[in-house]
Design an enzyme around this catalytic site. Structure first.
Site, PDB file in Angstrom:
ATOM      1  N   TYR A 240       0.810  -1.241  -0.021  1.00  0.00           N
ATOM      2  CA  TYR A 240       0.066  -0.001   0.043  1.00  0.00           C
ATOM      3  C   TYR A 240       0.916   1.095   0.046  1.00  0.00           C
ATOM      4  O   TYR A 240       1.782   1.370  -0.595  1.00  0.00           O
ATOM      5  CB  TYR A 240      -0.955   0.093   1.243  1.00  0.00           C
ATOM      6  CG  TYR A 240      -1.597  -1.427   1.442  1.00  0.00           C
ATOM      7  CD1 TYR A 240      -2.518  -1.812   0.494  1.00  0.00           C
ATOM      8  CD2 TYR A 240      -1.284  -2.299   2.400  1.00  0.00           C
ATOM      9  CE1 TYR A 240      -2.800  -3.311   0.660  1.00  0.00           C
ATOM     10  CE2 TYR A 240      -1.799  -3.470   2.855  1.00  0.00           C
ATOM     11  CZ  TYR A 240      -2.583  -3.973   1.790  1.00  0.00           C
ATOM     12  OH  TYR A 240      -3.050  -5.112   1.922  1.00  0.00           O
ATOM     13  N   VAL A 258      -3.009  -7.776   7.110  1.00  0.00           N
ATOM     14  CA  VAL A 258      -2.942  -7.450   8.664  1.00  0.00           C
ATOM     15  C   VAL A 258      -3.080  -8.532   9.701  1.00  0.00           C
ATOM     16  O   VAL A 258      -2.986  -8.170  10.762  1.00  0.00           O
ATOM     17  CB  VAL A 258      -4.154  -6.459   8.625  1.00  0.00           C
ATOM     18  CG1 VAL A 258      -4.492  -5.186   8.027  1.00  0.00           C
ATOM     19  CG2 VAL A 258      -5.599  -7.216   8.439  1.00  0.00           C
TER      20      VAL A 258
HETATM   21  N1  GLN Z   1      -9.408  -8.560   5.230  1.00  0.00           N
HETATM   22  C1  GLN Z   1      -8.737  -7.332   5.577  1.00  0.00           C
HETATM   23  C2  GLN Z   1      -9.724  -6.165   5.182  1.00  0.00           C
HETATM   24  O1  GLN Z   1     -10.302  -6.389   4.362  1.00  0.00           O
HETATM   25  C3  GLN Z   1      -7.398  -7.073   4.509  1.00  0.00           C
HETATM   26  C4  GLN Z   1      -6.519  -5.995   4.851  1.00  0.00           C
HETATM   27  C5  GLN Z   1      -5.162  -6.399   4.896  1.00  0.00           C
HETATM   28  O2  GLN Z   1      -4.607  -7.402   4.950  1.00  0.00           O
HETATM   29  N2  GLN Z   1      -4.495  -5.290   4.457  1.00  0.00           N
HETATM   30  O3  GLN Z   1      -9.351  -5.097   5.962  1.00  0.00           O
END
Ligand code: GLN
Length: 306
Positions: A240, A258
């Site tokens: 990101y 995450v």
């Molecule tokens: N399942 C998480 C979400 O949609 C995935 C986000 C991530 O891993 N950065 O917020």
């Protein structure tokens, strides 16, 4: 290699600032944040591990590599009408650019982009069939049929879906999603809930190490050009708005989640999976990044140097 991994794991065990757990998915906050794992799989079939490398964790956004691979296999370049391939410079769950770009997400790794990819691979199928296809793909590249969805994590995300649902409805309002929003989100949350350990994840990355061929089994997963392009996308967008920092400090294609995992590809050399639950302010594993930085310093692995 084993010595390098042991040293990194020992160093990570001493770290006191381990980042912040993603508690917006309450189920993730039940995991002990003091764990750290690392695994390296090499194309000659070797596996090196240290720390909690066999503990299962939620791979979350790392799964977006696998759905992207499936989508490219199904739609080829047609995928790029659904989603772009430029870094966003925005957080993973940002809605800002969607309006400017008429609901076409910037890339397949931000949440909006991954949701659009799911919608594209569903192609009129029921969510269960698409989920079966995703899991089958993961079993195929790991040669490990024990890998499963964590339904509790998926349910936890569905119960706190507001942001992702907003992204999906916004795209739908531009006519970008073909399927029912809740069905698309159901598939998306389940793909994110896949549980793997560092060893399984490192072995899943091998097809991207060897030009699309899983050297372990000798099976071609995707063609060479696609493997190269997925690696490019991971380098530019895999972290990101932290992708520049990751390229600077690690210099390899990588994808974070995450759940605290990061899968990193060193083309021709190996696939590295790290896991530590706590995240930095961007949402990438804090110690995972630190460990990978140490790893590339020690091994010299980089796509920017010989
Ligand atoms: N399942 C998480 C979400 O949609 C995935 C986000 C991530 O891993 N950065 O917020």
């Amino acid at each position: 290699m084993q010595q390098i991994l042991d040293d990194i794991a020992a160093q990570m065990a001493l770290e006191t600032d381990r980042g912040k757990v993603a508690d917006y998915i309450p189920q993730l906050a039940h995991v002990d944040p003091n764990q750290f794992g690392i695994a390296v799989a090499t194309p000659d079939g070797k596996m090196y591990t240290a720390g909690n490398a066999s503990t299962l964790f939620s791979i979350q956004s790392i799964s977006k590599i696998f759905t992207l691979t499936i989508a490219l296999g199904k739609l080829g370049d047609g995928l790029w009408t659904h989603v772009g391939r430029e870094p966003s410079g925005d957080p993973f769950n940002s809605i800002v650019m969607l309006e400017h770009e008429t609901g076409r997400p910037r890339n397949p790794f931000i949440n909006a982009g991954a949701i659009a990819v799911v919608d594209a691979i569903m192609m009129g199928h029921e969510p269960k069939e698409t989920l079966g296809e995703i899991l089958q793909f993961v079993h195929f590249i790991t040669d490990d049929e024990s890998i499963r969805f964590d339904h509790k994590v998926a349910a936890s995300e569905m119960a706190h879906k507001d942001r992702n649902a907003s992204l999906a409805y916004f795209m739908k309002s531009f006519g970008r999603l073909k399927h029912d929003v809740d069905k698309v989100l159901g598939v998306y949350f389940h793909q994110c809930s896949i549980e793997m350990n560092c060893q399984q994840l490192a072995s899943a990355g091998l097809y991207l190490v060897s030009n699309g061929v899983d050297k372990h089994s000798g099976v071609r997963v995707i063609n060479e050009h696609r493997a190269r392009r997925i690696n490019s996308l991971m380098m530019m967008c895999g972290h990101y708005d932290g992708s520049g920092e990751f390229a600077y400090r690690v210099g390899l294609p990588g994808k974070s989640g995450v759940g605290g995992g990061i899968l990193t590809i060193a083309p021709g050399k190996g696939s590295i999976a790290v896991w530590s639950l706590g995240l930095d302010h961007i949402g990438n594993s804090k110690l995972g990044l630190k460990a990978l930085e140490l790893f590339v310093q020690e091994t010299g692995w980089s796509v920017f140097a010989e």
